[in-house]
Design a protein around this motif. Structure first.
Motif, mmCIF file in Angstrom:
data_model
loop_
_atom_site.group_PDB
_atom_site.id
_atom_site.type_symbol
_atom_site.label_atom_id
_atom_site.label_comp_id
_atom_site.label_asym_id
_atom_site.label_seq_id
_atom_site.Cartn_x
_atom_site.Cartn_y
_atom_site.Cartn_z
ATOM 1 N N GLY A 200 2.769 -85.399 11.990
ATOM 2 C CA GLY A 200 2.485 -86.401 10.971
ATOM 3 C C GLY A 200 1.349 -87.318 11.352
ATOM 4 N N VAL A 201 1.405 -87.860 12.559
ATOM 5 C CA VAL A 201 0.363 -88.770 13.021
ATOM 6 C C VAL A 201 -0.941 -88.008 13.218
ATOM 7 C CG1 VAL A 201 -0.309 -90.380 14.851
ATOM 8 C CG2 VAL A 201 2.061 -90.288 14.095
ATOM 9 N N SER A 202 -0.867 -86.752 13.680
ATOM 10 C CA SER A 202 -2.074 -85.941 13.842
ATOM 11 C C SER A 202 -2.773 -85.745 12.498
ATOM 12 C CB SER A 202 -1.734 -84.575 14.445
ATOM 13 O OG SER A 202 -1.254 -84.710 15.760
ATOM 14 N N GLY A 203 -2.010 -85.469 11.453
ATOM 15 C CA GLY A 203 -2.591 -85.306 10.128
ATOM 16 C C GLY A 203 -3.286 -86.569 9.658
ATOM 17 N N ASN A 257 10.832 -98.772 26.766
ATOM 18 C CA ASN A 257 11.398 -98.759 25.420
ATOM 19 C C ASN A 257 10.324 -98.832 24.338
ATOM 20 O OD1 ASN A 257 14.202 -98.757 26.219
ATOM 21 N ND2 ASN A 257 13.920 -100.880 26.848
ATOM 22 N N GLY A 258 9.069 -98.819 24.772
ATOM 23 C CA GLY A 258 7.973 -98.953 23.827
ATOM 24 C C GLY A 258 7.226 -97.645 23.628
ATOM 25 N N LEU A 259 6.218 -97.719 22.774
ATOM 26 C CA LEU A 259 5.396 -96.554 22.441
ATOM 27 C C LEU A 259 3.925 -96.939 22.551
ATOM 28 C CD1 LEU A 259 5.034 -93.657 21.245
ATOM 29 C CD2 LEU A 259 5.082 -94.726 18.982
ATOM 30 N N VAL A 260 3.148 -96.067 23.216
ATOM 31 C CA VAL A 260 1.700 -96.238 23.302
ATOM 32 C C VAL A 260 1.043 -95.128 22.479
ATOM 33 C CG1 VAL A 260 -0.317 -96.293 24.810
ATOM 34 C CG2 VAL A 260 1.851 -97.280 25.591
ATOM 35 N N LEU A 261 0.128 -95.504 21.607
ATOM 36 C CA LEU A 261 -0.648 -94.548 20.820
ATOM 37 C C LEU A 261 -2.126 -94.782 21.111
ATOM 38 C CD1 LEU A 261 1.221 -94.837 17.393
ATOM 39 C CD2 LEU A 261 1.293 -92.885 18.959
ATOM 40 N N VAL A 262 -2.818 -93.750 21.589
ATOM 41 C CA VAL A 262 -4.240 -93.867 21.908
ATOM 42 C C VAL A 262 -5.007 -92.909 21.006
ATOM 43 C CG1 VAL A 262 -6.013 -93.585 23.676
ATOM 44 C CG2 VAL A 262 -3.794 -94.574 24.280
ATOM 45 N N PHE A 277 1.463 -97.647 9.930
ATOM 46 C CA PHE A 277 2.632 -98.538 9.943
ATOM 47 C C PHE A 277 3.633 -98.141 8.868
ATOM 48 C CE2 PHE A 277 -0.224 -102.207 11.633
ATOM 49 C CZ PHE A 277 -0.152 -101.666 12.903
ATOM 50 N N ASN A 278 3.165 -97.984 7.625
ATOM 51 C CA ASN A 278 4.078 -97.789 6.495
ATOM 52 C C ASN A 278 4.680 -96.393 6.431
ATOM 53 O OD1 ASN A 278 3.792 -100.408 5.438
ATOM 54 N ND2 ASN A 278 1.883 -99.846 4.415
ATOM 55 N N ASN A 279 3.880 -95.373 6.774
ATOM 56 C CA ASN A 279 4.323 -93.991 6.578
ATOM 57 C C ASN A 279 4.914 -93.346 7.817
ATOM 58 O OD1 ASN A 279 3.234 -94.448 4.090
ATOM 59 N ND2 ASN A 279 1.542 -93.010 4.280
ATOM 60 N N HIS A 280 4.712 -93.938 8.978
ATOM 61 C CA HIS A 280 5.151 -93.274 10.209
ATOM 62 C C HIS A 280 5.966 -94.201 11.115
ATOM 63 C CE1 HIS A 280 2.603 -89.817 9.254
ATOM 64 N NE2 HIS A 280 1.675 -90.685 8.902
ATOM 65 N N LEU A 281 5.367 -95.300 11.555
ATOM 66 C CA LEU A 281 6.049 -96.151 12.530
ATOM 67 C C LEU A 281 7.220 -96.900 11.920
ATOM 68 C CD1 LEU A 281 3.039 -97.568 14.582
ATOM 69 C CD2 LEU A 281 4.455 -95.570 15.031
ATOM 70 N N ALA A 282 7.176 -97.193 10.622
ATOM 71 C CA ALA A 282 8.286 -97.910 9.991
ATOM 72 C C ALA A 282 9.583 -97.102 10.055
ATOM 73 C CB ALA A 282 7.939 -98.232 8.537
#
Length: 595
Positions: A200-203, A257-262, A277-282
């Motif tokens: 999803g994030v790749s797209g 407990n966190g997430l890093v996105l580069v 934020f709205n379509n994936h991380l939420a």
């Protein structure tokens, strides 16, 4: 006050969560996030500064410029944009403010000759690194838009009432922003392909990479596996995209407990972040984004509507067919490139590869006895190719060069021509010089023809031909388009001077005043030019030619068999490219304008 004006004055509602700290974000990104209701605060890792260290003894003390909120531990999301910014100018005051110093000492950074540009960002990144372990110990997110890695060496100066003293020297990286950051190295590009994880994030990333680029690549972190007695990739690290060489250019990393996105540098970061934020991380962090999300669970098949699952299954079948069609197309494209590689080599290569490419072309052209003389054991000074047609012999010299030909290179084939004529005891030997000139330049931008008047006159006197590989390349497509035939092109290779392949009886009737029905209907104003149903027209656009047959002709809306003047409409069997020049064959079109 009208409602329209009132709406303009209403500030967008800002949600309490998530609290977002944006380091060095651009104003457009911040404005869009706030417009969407995100609670954003500005911060900085520092900037570039031009320092006037113009003399060998020059040095300046610089005050730290990074700014990290005191309550950074309360933020939910940190966004760091490492894209380079314009350097500030040193303002002459020393950039060192001692008015608010509490205690008997303070600190500054030293810049000295020959340094002209001071980079504060790696120092600021090191300061943020010291806070990141605590930040990632809870449900929090670090998002980095990566750029070129910069390692900077700093001298920290302690300032007291007695003296200034360099108290520490150390090196910092602008990109190592959290403990366990993967090995990174600089490598730039823009072509990406999706990795297996994070679909999803790749797209989303691919959607916003048009016009974007990557500046660094990363290695997948590993951990020692005692059972396998080897290092294995850690499972908490997920590649999101890679380059053509398979090197990681974007990743997700679960840290504590966190997430890093580069990510690499994308276009329109504000819109990218809103969708992220709205379509994936939420959905992954609902407690961090309590006011966000687009109810994605409604569309994942968990709560289907009547007939929805069947449609979703059909779409999967369509996607699978599309992927197969694309794979088949790529396979066919590779096959075409392999079969016709000689055409590309004619425009790029030199030496033996170029000779072999020309030999392949001549065999395709219909010559039965093309001999590569480099593969024989004859004397050293000989032609590259020889074509024995029985009643005549063509000897060919081939060269691939970065510039244009010298007089000596053009005339070398003459010596070989006369020697072969003496050996045969006949004057039936023809010489041809073929050159792939300016081979590093796009053929359309080369000097065409590349021969001087002196070289052309000498070739005519010596009765030998001059030809470019680009002209052979263009003739290939003229033959495919039925504008020329192979016999005609074979015959022209025995001409003298500069050789071209355009029929002398081809004439121009200009460009149509109107083009209708996707190029199949052309409107002309003609004078003393015979057009008749069944005739063939040639459309010329740049170096491309195509042949079209006249199906019908109309004058004033009435079908006619032929016409020679006035405004005429012509219906063709296939459409011509827009703004093409129209040519036709004809020995009896005396009033037409020659090409």
């Amino acid at each position: 006050m009208t409602s329209e004006v009132t709406d303009c004055l209403i500030e967008p509602a800002i949600n309490e969560r998530p609290m977002i700290c944006v380091f060095d974000g651009d104003d457009q990104t911040l404005a869009l996030l706030k417009k969407e209701g995100f609670n954003c605060s500005k911060a900085t890792l520092g900037n570039l500064m031009r320092v006037p260290n113009t003399k060998r003894e020059s040095q300046h003390l610089l005050q730290l410029t990074h700014s990290i909120p005191e309550n950074f531990h309360e933020f939910d999301v940190a966004i760091v944009d490492l894209a380079p910014k314009e350097a500030e100018s040193y303002d002459g005051t020393g950039h060192l403010d001692l008015k608010n110093v509490v205690g008997d000492k303070t600190y500054a950074l030293l810049s000295e000759f020959p340094q002209q540009v001071f980079d504060f960002k790696p120092f600021g990144a090191h300061a943020l690194l010291s806070k990141m372990e605590d930040f990632l110990s809870r449900s929090s997110i670090l998002i980095v838009f990566a750029d070129e890695q910069v390692n900077a060496k700093y001298q920290l100066v302690e300032i007291t009432s007695a003296r200034n003293n360099v108290c520490d020297v150390f090196t910092c990286s602008n990109i190592e922003l959290y403990p366990g950051f993967p090995v990174v190295r600089n490598k730039a590009g823009s072509r990406l392909k999706a990795s297996d994880g994070g679909a999803g994030v790749s797209g989303l990333l691919f959607k916003y990479m048009k016009g974007g680029s990557y500046k660094v690549v990363f290695e997948h972190p590993t951990i020692w596996d005692g059972g396998q007695r080897m290092s294995v990739p850690i499972k908490s690290f997920t590649p999101l995209a890679s380059n053509d060489a398979g090197e990681i250019v974007a990743f997700g990393h679960e840290v504590n407990n966190g997430l890093v996105l580069v990510f690499p540098q994308v276009e329109n970061k504000g819109a990218f972040l809103c969708e992220l934020f709205n379509n994936h991380l939420a959905e992954i962090f609902p407690e961090v984004f309590p006011y966000s999300g687009n109810f994605g669970w409604l569309d994942d098949g968990s709560y289907p509507l009547p007939g929805e699952l069947a449609l979703l299954e059909h779409r999967e079948q369509l996607d699978a067919k599309y992927q197969q069609d694309v794979a088949d197309n790529e396979h066919a494209l590779r096959a075409i490139k392999a079969e016709h590689i000689f055409l590309r080599e004619m425009l790029t290569e030199s030496g033996e590869k170029l000779v072999c490419a020309i030999a392949t072309y001549l065999e395709w052209l219909g010559f039965d006895s093309v001999v590569n003389m480099d593969e024989t054991d004859n004397d050293t000074l000989e032609e590259d190719l020889q074509i024995d047609c029985g009643d005549k012999l063509l000897v060919v010299e081939v060269k691939g060069i970065g510039g244009t030909s010298t007089d000596k290179a053009c005339s070398q084939i003459s010596k070989i021509k006369f020697r072969r004529a003496e050996q045969r005891g006949k004057f039936d030997v023809f010489g041809l010089y073929i050159v792939n000139h300016q081979r590093y330049v796009s053929p359309k931008n080369r000097k065409n023809p590349p021969f001087t008047e002196h070289q052309i006159n000498d070739a005519r006197l010596d009765k030998r031909g001059l030809l470019t590989t680009y002209d052979l390349y263009r003739a290939y497509f003229l033959i495919l388009g039925n504008v020329l035939d192979k016999e005609f092109v074979r015959g022209r290779l025995f001409d003298y001077g500069v050789i071209d392949f355009y029929p002398s009886n081809m004439i121009s009737i200009g460009r149509p005043s109107e083009t209708l029905k996707k190029g199949r209907v052309l409107i002309f104003e003609i004078a003393d030019v015979l057009l008749a149903a069944g005739m063939k027209l040639v459309a010329k656009k740049g170096d491309s030619y195509s042949v079209h047959e006249i199906l019908s002709i109309q004058v004033d809306g009435v079908d006619v068999a032929s016409v020679s003047s006035g405004e005429v409409g012509v219906m063709l069997d296939t459409g011509v490219p827009n703004r093409s020049e129209i040519l036709l064959w004809g020995d009896n079109q005396a009033q037409a304008t020659p090409v």
